[in-house]
Design a protein around this motif. Sequence first.
Motif, PDB file in Angstrom:
ATOM      1  N   GLU A  32      85.683  62.117  75.798  1.00  0.00           N
ATOM      2  CA  GLU A  32      84.427  62.853  75.670  1.00  0.00           C
ATOM      3  C   GLU A  32      83.380  62.209  76.573  1.00  0.00           C
ATOM      4  N   ILE A  33      82.719  63.010  77.379  1.00  0.00           N
ATOM      5  CA  ILE A  33      81.654  62.538  78.262  1.00  0.00           C
ATOM      6  C   ILE A  33      80.391  63.324  77.950  1.00  0.00           C
ATOM      7  N   VAL A  34      79.297  62.614  77.784  1.00  0.00           N
ATOM      8  CA  VAL A  34      78.019  63.274  77.511  1.00  0.00           C
ATOM      9  C   VAL A  34      77.099  63.079  78.713  1.00  0.00           C
ATOM     10  N   ILE A  35      76.427  64.135  79.100  1.00  0.00           N
ATOM     11  CA  ILE A  35      75.528  64.119  80.252  1.00  0.00           C
ATOM     12  C   ILE A  35      74.130  64.523  79.815  1.00  0.00           C
ATOM     13  N   PRO A  36      73.164  63.600  79.878  1.00  0.00           N
ATOM     14  CA  PRO A  36      71.779  64.001  79.607  1.00  0.00           C
ATOM     15  C   PRO A  36      71.234  64.801  80.790  1.00  0.00           C
ATOM     16  N   GLU A  37      70.813  66.019  80.540  1.00  0.00           N
ATOM     17  CA  GLU A  37      70.328  66.884  81.605  1.00  0.00           C
ATOM     18  C   GLU A  37      68.831  67.132  81.451  1.00  0.00           C
ATOM     19  N   LEU A  38      68.158  67.222  82.587  1.00  0.00           N
ATOM     20  CA  LEU A  38      66.730  67.515  82.612  1.00  0.00           C
ATOM     21  C   LEU A  38      66.519  68.852  83.302  1.00  0.00           C
ATOM     22  N   LEU A  39      65.804  69.740  82.673  1.00  0.00           N
ATOM     23  CA  LEU A  39      65.523  71.052  83.272  1.00  0.00           C
ATOM     24  C   LEU A  39      64.306  70.892  84.174  1.00  0.00           C
ATOM     25  N   THR A  40      64.563  70.701  85.451  1.00  0.00           N
ATOM     26  CA  THR A  40      63.505  70.410  86.412  1.00  0.00           C
ATOM     27  C   THR A  40      63.653  71.300  87.625  1.00  0.00           C
ATOM     28  N   ALA A  41      62.681  71.150  88.529  1.00  0.00           N
ATOM     29  CA  ALA A  41      62.748  71.902  89.779  1.00  0.00           C
ATOM     30  C   ALA A  41      63.790  71.321  90.726  1.00  0.00           C
ATOM     31  N   GLY A  42      64.179  70.075  90.505  1.00  0.00           N
ATOM     32  CA  GLY A  42      65.210  69.466  91.348  1.00  0.00           C
ATOM     33  C   GLY A  42      66.590  69.862  90.876  1.00  0.00           C
ATOM     34  N   TYR A  43      67.575  69.779  91.778  1.00  0.00           N
ATOM     35  CA  TYR A  43      68.911  70.239  91.394  1.00  0.00           C
ATOM     36  C   TYR A  43      69.883  69.101  91.127  1.00  0.00           C
ATOM     37  N   SER A  44      69.410  67.872  91.034  1.00  0.00           N
ATOM     38  CA  SER A  44      70.318  66.753  90.767  1.00  0.00           C
ATOM     39  C   SER A  44      70.231  66.277  89.326  1.00  0.00           C
ATOM     40  N   PHE A  45      69.565  67.028  88.454  1.00  0.00           N
ATOM     41  CA  PHE A  45      69.362  66.584  87.082  1.00  0.00           C
ATOM     42  C   PHE A  45      70.189  67.379  86.076  1.00  0.00           C
ATOM     43  N   TYR A  46      71.014  68.286  86.556  1.00  0.00           N
ATOM     44  CA  TYR A  46      71.897  69.023  85.658  1.00  0.00           C
ATOM     45  C   TYR A  46      73.248  69.211  86.336  1.00  0.00           C
ATOM     46  N   THR A  47      74.246  69.547  85.551  1.00  0.00           N
ATOM     47  CA  THR A  47      75.630  69.605  86.038  1.00  0.00           C
ATOM     48  C   THR A  47      75.927  70.970  86.641  1.00  0.00           C
ATOM     49  N   TRP A  48      76.255  70.985  87.911  1.00  0.00           N
ATOM     50  CA  TRP A  48      76.579  72.230  88.596  1.00  0.00           C
ATOM     51  C   TRP A  48      77.977  72.707  88.186  1.00  0.00           C
ATOM     52  N   PRO A  49      78.269  73.992  88.331  1.00  0.00           N
ATOM     53  CA  PRO A  49      79.509  74.554  87.771  1.00  0.00           C
ATOM     54  C   PRO A  49      80.800  74.007  88.361  1.00  0.00           C
ATOM     55  N   SER A  50      80.775  73.494  89.589  1.00  0.00           N
ATOM     56  CA  SER A  50      82.019  72.995  90.188  1.00  0.00           C
ATOM     57  C   SER A  50      82.388  71.599  89.695  1.00  0.00           C
ATOM     58  N   ALA A  51      81.408  70.873  89.156  1.00  0.00           N
ATOM     59  CA  ALA A  51      81.680  69.504  88.711  1.00  0.00           C
ATOM     60  C   ALA A  51      82.692  69.441  87.566  1.00  0.00           C
TER      61      ALA A  51
END
Length: 467
Positions: A32-51
Motif C-alpha cells: 500500500e502506498i499513500v500519496i499526499p496530494e495538493l490541489l494547486t495550479a502546479g501539476y507536480s502536486f498530484y498523481t497523473w494518470p500514467s503513473a
Amino acid sequence: MSDGRSVSGQLKKFVFRGKSSTNGDTRGEYLEIVIPELLTAGYSFYTWPSAPLLAWYLWTQRRHLRGLRVLELGCGTGLPGILAAKCGARVTLTDSVALPRSLRHLSACCEANGLVPNRDVKILGLAWGLFLSEVHALRPVDLLLASDCFYEPSQFEEVLSTVAYLLDGTDGRFLCSYQERSADWSIEALLKKWGLKGALLDLDSLSESSGLVSTMAEALPDYPDSDFSDDDQSPLDISFSKASDHVRKLTSKLDNTQLLELYGLYKQGTEGKCNTPKPGWLDGRGRRKWDAWRALGDMPSDEAKHKYIVLVQKYAPELTELSDDGMKEAWVAVSSMRKSPEPELIHNELSILDAARENCPGRITELLAKHPEMRHESDDDGLTALHWAADRNATKALQALLDGGCNVDMTDESGQTALHYAASCGHVESTKLLLNAGASLLKDEDDCTPLDIAADEEIKKLLEGAK
C-alpha cells in the motif's frame, strides 16, 4: 510552469496485490502506498494518470527490482519510484530544479511511506537537457523511469537527450508511460536522432498471469495436461508425470542448486536441447535457470526424464514404494538402466571441470600437479572449475582448487566470479572458503557484486564484513 500555491489537500491510496497465492491462501503479496496530494495550479502536486500504470508494471516485476539503481525523471509525487524503493531498488527521484517547493512535496510523499529522503531514497533537482556535474554523478543507472513526461512537445527532445546521456555506454533501460494527447505528436524521429530504440508493451501483459514474474517453483513442476490417457502414454512418461506432480510438495525442502538441477532435467525431458535465448540482465533468476538447462547439451529426452525421476526419488524416498501404477514398476518395465545402475565415475578419466562438479579433490590435485595450466580451463560459458565447485557447494573440490593456485577472482562470460555463484546459490561454506582465500566483491556485467545478488542473511553478513 508554476510551483503552485496550496488550496486544499487529500490523501490518495494505491494498493498493489499479487494475483494468487498457494495452499488455499488467496491474499497473495500486498503493498500500500499513500500519496499526499495538493490541489494547486502546479501539476507536480498530484498523481497523473500514467503513473499508476507504470507503478503496476513495476509491481509485476518486483522480484527483479531488488538492488537495481533506478532513477525517475519528472516524478511529481513519485509513485513509481516510491514503489521501486519499497521493492528493494536503490532509487533517485528527480524533478525540475526550478521547482524547489515541488521537491519538498516529493520529500513529504516519501516520508508518508516510511522512506527517509537522502537515506532510503535520493531526491535531486534536474534541468532536462542540461548536463551539469551532478547529472554525470547519477551514472550508471540500471533503469530509468518516467510517467507523463511527454506532454509538452517543446520538451520532448530535452527529455530524450537526458535519457540518451544517462544510458550511453550502459546496459540500462528506459521505461515510460504517457497519455496520447495528439495524433501529430511523436517521439520516433527523436529516438532515432539520439540513438535510442523503443518498443510498445501490450497493456494485456501487465499481469502476473502473463508470466512476467515467475518463481522457481512455478516453473519447475508444471507438467502440462496430456491429451492422452495413461493407456496411451509410455510407462516412462507416466512415471515422469507422477514425479513432476510430486515436486510441487518438495520445493520448500530443496535448495536452489537442487531446484535448478530438477528444472534443467525437466526442460530437457519435455522440450529437448535448450532452444531459447539467454534471459536479459534484469532476470538473474531466469539466467540461472537457462544455464541449468543449457548445461545438459544434447542429452536425449528419455535420459533426462530418467535422471529426473531418479532425482525425485532421491529427494522423496517414499515414492519408491508406489504400487503397480507407480514409477518403480514402470521403470523396470521400460528401462534396463533401472535394473543396471549407471556405472560409478571413473576417477582417472575425469576432467578438472568434472572433478569440480563431482567434488573429487584428489583428482583435482593430481591434474593440477601435472597440468598447472588447467587452472584457467573453462567451458563454453566461461565457467572454470572454481565456478562449478562454488555452484555445487563442492567444498572439498573448492579447497583443492584454491590450494592448487586457481585465481579466486576468475570471471565467466558475464563477469561473475565464483563468489557470485556461491552467494546467489546460498552456499555459506563455499562463501567462507572463497572469502578466506581473498575473494573480492567484484561487479559483474550487470554491475552487481556478490552482495547485491545474495539472498541468504548469513551470507549477506559475511560479505558485508568483507567490504
